[in-house]
Design a protein around this motif. Structure first.
Motif, PDB file in Angstrom:
ATOM      1  N   HIS A 220       1.339   7.890   3.967  1.00  0.00           N
ATOM      2  CA  HIS A 220       0.085   7.133   3.526  1.00  0.00           C
ATOM      3  C   HIS A 220       0.337   5.886   2.845  1.00  0.00           C
ATOM      4  O   HIS A 220       1.510   5.836   2.487  1.00  0.00           O
ATOM      5  CB  HIS A 220      -0.935   8.238   2.825  1.00  0.00           C
ATOM      6  CG  HIS A 220      -1.582   9.314   3.632  1.00  0.00           C
ATOM      7  ND1 HIS A 220      -0.877  10.539   3.568  1.00  0.00           N
ATOM      8  CD2 HIS A 220      -2.583   9.194   4.378  1.00  0.00           C
ATOM      9  CE1 HIS A 220      -1.674  11.294   4.421  1.00  0.00           C
ATOM     10  NE2 HIS A 220      -2.728  10.476   4.845  1.00  0.00           N
TER      11      HIS A 220
ATOM     12  N   GLY B 281       0.621   3.434  -0.256  1.00  0.00           N
ATOM     13  CA  GLY B 281       1.028   3.676  -1.739  1.00  0.00           C
ATOM     14  C   GLY B 281       0.152   2.854  -2.583  1.00  0.00           C
ATOM     15  O   GLY B 281      -0.539   1.930  -1.868  1.00  0.00           O
TER      16      GLY B 281
ATOM     17  N   THR C 216       2.461   6.640  -3.340  1.00  0.00           N
ATOM     18  CA  THR C 216       1.869   7.531  -2.402  1.00  0.00           C
ATOM     19  C   THR C 216       1.060   8.428  -3.024  1.00  0.00           C
ATOM     20  O   THR C 216      -0.127   8.800  -2.835  1.00  0.00           O
ATOM     21  CB  THR C 216       2.464   7.744  -1.089  1.00  0.00           C
ATOM     22  OG1 THR C 216       3.652   8.679  -1.547  1.00  0.00           O
ATOM     23  CG2 THR C 216       3.114   6.737  -0.108  1.00  0.00           C
TER      24      THR C 216
ATOM     25  N   THR D 158       2.543  -1.866   0.618  1.00  0.00           N
ATOM     26  CA  THR D 158       3.051  -0.630   1.326  1.00  0.00           C
ATOM     27  C   THR D 158       3.658  -1.190   2.619  1.00  0.00           C
ATOM     28  O   THR D 158       4.947  -0.650   3.058  1.00  0.00           O
ATOM     29  CB  THR D 158       1.767   0.025   1.617  1.00  0.00           C
ATOM     30  OG1 THR D 158       1.148   0.703   0.475  1.00  0.00           O
ATOM     31  CG2 THR D 158       2.318   1.305   2.622  1.00  0.00           C
TER      32      THR D 158
END
Length: 276
Positions: free
Chosen positions: A32, A34, A49, A226
């Motif tokens: 996913h 962060g 994350t 990210t």
């Protein structure tokens, strides 16, 4: 952009079963975005994350013993963290049989098989009775949905009155420049996304489906790093990625990760709401 056709469940599953394992080798089990507090925050990917997962957990505010629906559960990492934090029971759904198997195995390894179950199911047609959950979340899964409003209607149906909802989702932020449109179109075309939602769309869809006490936060600035970090990480396993999608596509994916990280039209929201 809105694709002419909605990605099928198989299209979505193919993304995560295809390039997902490559990403996990450099990103870890929590695939996913962060969350970084500011530009000076030097947190690791694992810390960032988990911080975003913890934001979801905090927003959901689930109470011990409650039954929580995880819409698009992936391989179960956030669900297991939620259980450990709040002592709840989680039912996760996904359109990937491989993810069901991995999530189930992870739950057993963590000693949480009695608190976490995972099953193959489509969020557009949930196989649950009305009012069967106390809370629900969708953690970066809504962007894959053919019809987000319909999924919110299904979510409202299976939530009891007063049940809480938390969503984290990649969104489109306007106005969209021609350069930004190229990036957003690339996201749709390469990641099984029909269209990216907007804050306005979510506000209207939540209201139309009986959700109240809606709070929406644009956290784009906290998560935008990210994609640049992921691009650098995936670069280290470019050969594995190229074996899956070809060298040209691998280069395109990595380049667009870096470009998306600095494209203001590519945003990210975190929202909470209550089923009236």
């Amino acid at each position: 952009m809105t694709l002419d056709h909605s990605p099928s469940p198989n299209d979505v599953a193919g993304i995560y079963e295809g390039i997902g394992p490559v990403y996990r080798t450099v990103w870890g089990p929590n695939i996913h975005y962060g969350y970084w507090e500011n530009d000076a925050d030097d947190s690791s990917i694992e810390e960032a994350t988990d911080r975003l997962t913890d934001l979801m957990i905090s927003g959901l505010a689930a109470q011990a013993g409650q039954r929580v629906l995880d819409i698009g559960c992936g391989i179960g990492h956030p669900a297991l963290r939620l259980i450990s934090a709040c002592d709840v029971n989680v039912v996760g759904i996904t359109v990937s049989h491989d993810q069901v198997a991995q999530a189930t195995e992870r739950a057993a390894a963590a000693g949480l098989a009695d608190r976490a179950t995972f099953q193959f199911a489509d969020a557009m047609d949930m196989p649950f009775p009305d009012g069967s959950f106390d809370a629900a979340w969708a953690f970066e899964s809504m962007w894959h949905m053919p019809d987000r409003r319909h999924v919110l209607a299904e979510t409202a149906r299976v939530l009891r009155p007063g049940g809480r909802l938390a969503i984290a989702d990649v969104i489109e932020r306007g106005p969209v420049s021609p350069e930004g449109r190229v990036v957003l179109d690339h996201i749709c075309e390469n990641y099984a996304v029909r269209s990216l939602g907007t804050v306005d769309e979510y506000q209207k869809a939540l209201a139309a489906n009986g959700f109240v006490d809606v709070e929406i936060r644009d956290i784009s600035d906290n998560v935008s790093r990210t994609l640049a970090v992921m691009a650098d990480a995936v670069e280290t396993v470019r050969d594995k990625l190229a074996d899956l999608v070809g060298e040209e596509q691998a280069t395109s994916l990595i380049d667009f990760m870096r470009l998306s990280a600095v494209t203001p039209e590519s945003g990210y929201l975190f929202l909470t709401a209550v089923r009236a």
